[in-house]
Design a protein around this motif. Structure first.
Motif: not given
Length: 182
Positions: A69, A71-72, A103, A177-178
């Protein structure tokens, strides 16, 4: 925001490198050569349980179907000029839906399930996911160079230089969202 997201990945599904760019600016580049750091330094690190394997050149991410993941960040939001450029390798037949990059509610590059043709496809979310583009069904033990993009009016996917595209317009709704890889 006018970004060209260039994301370079390698997966086994092996991702060798993922780059995300907007227009001509590389936003993130993950070479996965022994670590999960963004080589540009712009978005940091892809978090998660990382395993590596022999790649096309150097090492590659072997996600074992456990995504990493990122991060956004505003730079990763869907916008005209988004491009995802990656190399992928399948050490076994994909089963079900196999995400390469997603994403959620913005864009995704994946392998469809056999029931939907088992093709490598790319989508953008503009009030809904369809239409998708893609025509290549991946084979085991083969490297694929994928270049997925959205111009603001067209969505396209090149697989080893073979391009599929369709018209695609609509309103982008950014999410928190990530970005998930693998």
């Amino acid at each position: 925001m006018n970004l060209r997201s260039y994301l370079t990945i390698a997966m086994l599904l092996c991702c060798a490198c993922i780059a995300v760019a907007q227009q001509d600016d590389t936003i993130a580049r993950f070479p996965f050569d022994g670590n999960t750091m963004d080589a540009t330094g712009a978005v940091g690190v892809a978090e998660g349980e990382a395993q590596f394997a022999e790649g096309r050149n150097g090492q590659a991410l072997d996600p074992q179907w456990k995504p990493l993941a990122v991060a956004n960040r505003p730079e990763l939001t869907l916008s005209p000029g988004l491009t995802i450029d990656c190399w992928v390798y399948f050490d076994r037949d994909p089963t079900g839906y196999q995400q390469i990059v997603i994403k959620d509610k913005e864009y995704q590059l994946r392998v469809d399930s056999d029931g939907e043709g088992g093709r490598i496809v790319f989508f953008t979310y503009l009030g809904g996911w369809e239409p998708r583009v893609g025509k290549v069904v991946p084979k085991v033990d083969t490297w694929y160079h994928l270049v997925a993009s959205w111009t603001g009016t067209e969505v396209s996917l090149e697989v080893n230089g073979e391009k599929a595209s369709t018209a695609r317009t609509g309103t982008v709704t950014p999410t928190e969202n990530p970005l998930l890889i693998g």
